[in-house]
Design a protein around this motif. Structure first.
Motif, mmCIF file in Angstrom:
data_model
loop_
_atom_site.group_PDB
_atom_site.id
_atom_site.type_symbol
_atom_site.label_atom_id
_atom_site.label_comp_id
_atom_site.label_asym_id
_atom_site.label_seq_id
_atom_site.Cartn_x
_atom_site.Cartn_y
_atom_site.Cartn_z
ATOM 1 N N VAL A 42 0.860 -1.186 0.000
ATOM 2 C CA VAL A 42 0.000 0.000 0.000
ATOM 3 C C VAL A 42 0.894 1.233 0.000
ATOM 4 C CG1 VAL A 42 -1.792 1.267 1.238
ATOM 5 C CG2 VAL A 42 -1.800 -1.237 1.254
ATOM 6 N N LEU A 102 1.753 4.951 0.375
ATOM 7 C CA LEU A 102 1.177 6.080 1.113
ATOM 8 C C LEU A 102 1.605 7.400 0.493
ATOM 9 C CD1 LEU A 102 1.689 4.998 4.830
ATOM 10 C CD2 LEU A 102 -0.238 4.524 3.307
ATOM 11 N N LEU A 125 -4.367 6.346 1.136
ATOM 12 C CA LEU A 125 -4.321 7.274 2.267
ATOM 13 C C LEU A 125 -5.197 8.493 2.011
ATOM 14 C CD1 LEU A 125 -3.195 8.119 5.001
ATOM 15 C CD2 LEU A 125 -1.223 9.100 3.808
ATOM 16 N N MET A 150 -1.059 -4.772 7.305
ATOM 17 C CA MET A 150 -0.944 -3.834 6.193
ATOM 18 C C MET A 150 0.525 -3.687 5.823
ATOM 19 S SD MET A 150 -3.661 -0.811 7.139
ATOM 20 C CE MET A 150 -3.264 0.072 5.610
ATOM 21 N N TRP A 161 2.656 -1.498 4.105
ATOM 22 C CA TRP A 161 2.618 -0.113 3.627
ATOM 23 C C TRP A 161 4.017 0.333 3.214
ATOM 24 C CZ3 TRP A 161 5.696 3.516 5.995
ATOM 25 C CH2 TRP A 161 6.293 3.115 7.196
ATOM 26 N N PHE A 209 -2.567 0.898 12.354
ATOM 27 C CA PHE A 209 -2.489 1.919 11.305
ATOM 28 C C PHE A 209 -3.523 3.015 11.555
ATOM 29 C CE2 PHE A 209 -3.595 3.930 7.349
ATOM 30 C CZ PHE A 209 -2.387 4.080 6.694
ATOM 31 N N LEU A 261 5.940 3.701 10.651
ATOM 32 C CA LEU A 261 4.709 4.269 10.136
ATOM 33 C C LEU A 261 4.448 5.694 10.588
ATOM 34 C CD1 LEU A 261 2.050 4.027 8.605
ATOM 35 C CD2 LEU A 261 1.036 3.049 10.682
#
Length: 298
Positions: A165, A167, A174, A196, A198, A234, A290
């Motif tokens: 994913v 971002l 997002l 996830m 990411w 998240f 993150l």
């Protein structure tokens, strides 16, 4: 370096094109629409000129129908065909090119691994169940890309960029989440236990440049941050960065009712993916955690 890019106007392709130009390289888009220095193509019918890729040092293939939206039979066919046939068209053009580009970086996705719970997945992990739509599509996509390795000399080095994913504050997953979270209406999806995989867009661009620049880089690379998180973590981090609560969950039944098979595959399932080959090759992530990544974007 002269680089031809499909999907050059997209989230990743635009950022990659900018990064190449900033360092003095030439980035040329491959598009259905004529304009400027753009190379004209139709992913199904081929290139306007058979030798369109001659003289380029590299090709980056990021084209493909968006997987967002309800997966009708027609939508699923477009998702699959845009990737498989589009990649085949690129390879047919590479076969005709003279001089031939030295490297093809072809997009792929961590959806290849399927839903595997808490299992840590590296590039050495087997694909998921072949009856899962994203697994089947990604296997066919990568199998098509690998046919470039059968071209006669001079050969083409292949890198498969398996994206998680991505971002970015201005597009992608997002951006779609920001409005409900800013209104205080965000929360975990389903159980929130799904992983996830990411990655910050800057690290995606840097990883693609790494593959272009390193002659010994070949094969599959998981383009994900080294610290995947569960969906609940998240959403908590996103709410904290936005100074909002994270108390309005989206139940599993609602996801399935609203989005059908797509919601199940993309929101309720997940992968705990590690970027083992990038780390082993010495790649350094700018955003391995993150919350700093979200703060940098937002």
């Amino acid at each position: 370096m002269r680089v031809a890019i499909t999907g050059a106007s997209g989230l990743i392709g635009g950022a990659l094109s900018d990064a190449l130009r900033e360092r003095g390289d030439e980035a040329v888009g491959i598009s259905r629409k004529r304009g400027g220095s753009t190379i004209l193509w139709d992913p199904h019918a081929g290139f306007e000129h058979g030798d369109a890729l001659s003289g380029f040092d590299a090709v980056v293939n990021l084209a493909g129908e968006s997987i967002a939206g309800r997966w009708t039979a027609a939508k699923k066919a477009r998702i699959r065909d845009s990737r498989v046939r589009g990649t085949q068209t690129i390879i047919e053009a590479l076969a005709q090119a003279s001089p031939r580009p030295k490297v093809l970086v072809n997009a792929s996705a961590v959806g290849l691994y399927g839903d595997r719970g808490d299992e840590v997945l590296s590039e050495r992990s087997d694909p998921g169940r072949s009856d899962a739509f994203l697994v089947e599509v990604t296997q066919a996509w990568e199998a098509t890309a690998r046919t470039v390795e059968a071209l006669d000399e001079p050969g083409v080095r292949l890198c498969l960029a398996r994206f998680g994913v991505v971002l970015d504050g201005h597009g992608g997953a997002l951006a779609k989440m920001l409005t409900p979270f800013r209104l205080g209406l965000g929360g975990k999806i389903g159980s929130g236990e799904q992983w996830m995989a990411w990655v910050h867009r800057q690290d995606v661009v840097d990883a693609l440049l790494f593959m272009l620049d390193h002659d010994d880089a070949r094969g599959a690379f998981n383009v994900v941050a080294p610290n995947p998180v569960r969906n609940a973590d998240f959403t908590d981090s996103l709410a904290r960065v936005l100074h909002r609560p994270s108390i309005v969950p989206l139940p599993k039944l609602a996801v399935r009712a609203l989005l059908g098979q797509m919601g199940d595959a993309l929101l309720l399932q997940g992968q705990r993916v590690a970027p083992m080959r990038l780390l082993e090759a010495g790649f350094e992530f700018s955003y391995p955690e993150l919350e700093p990544a979200l703060r940098g974007l937002l």
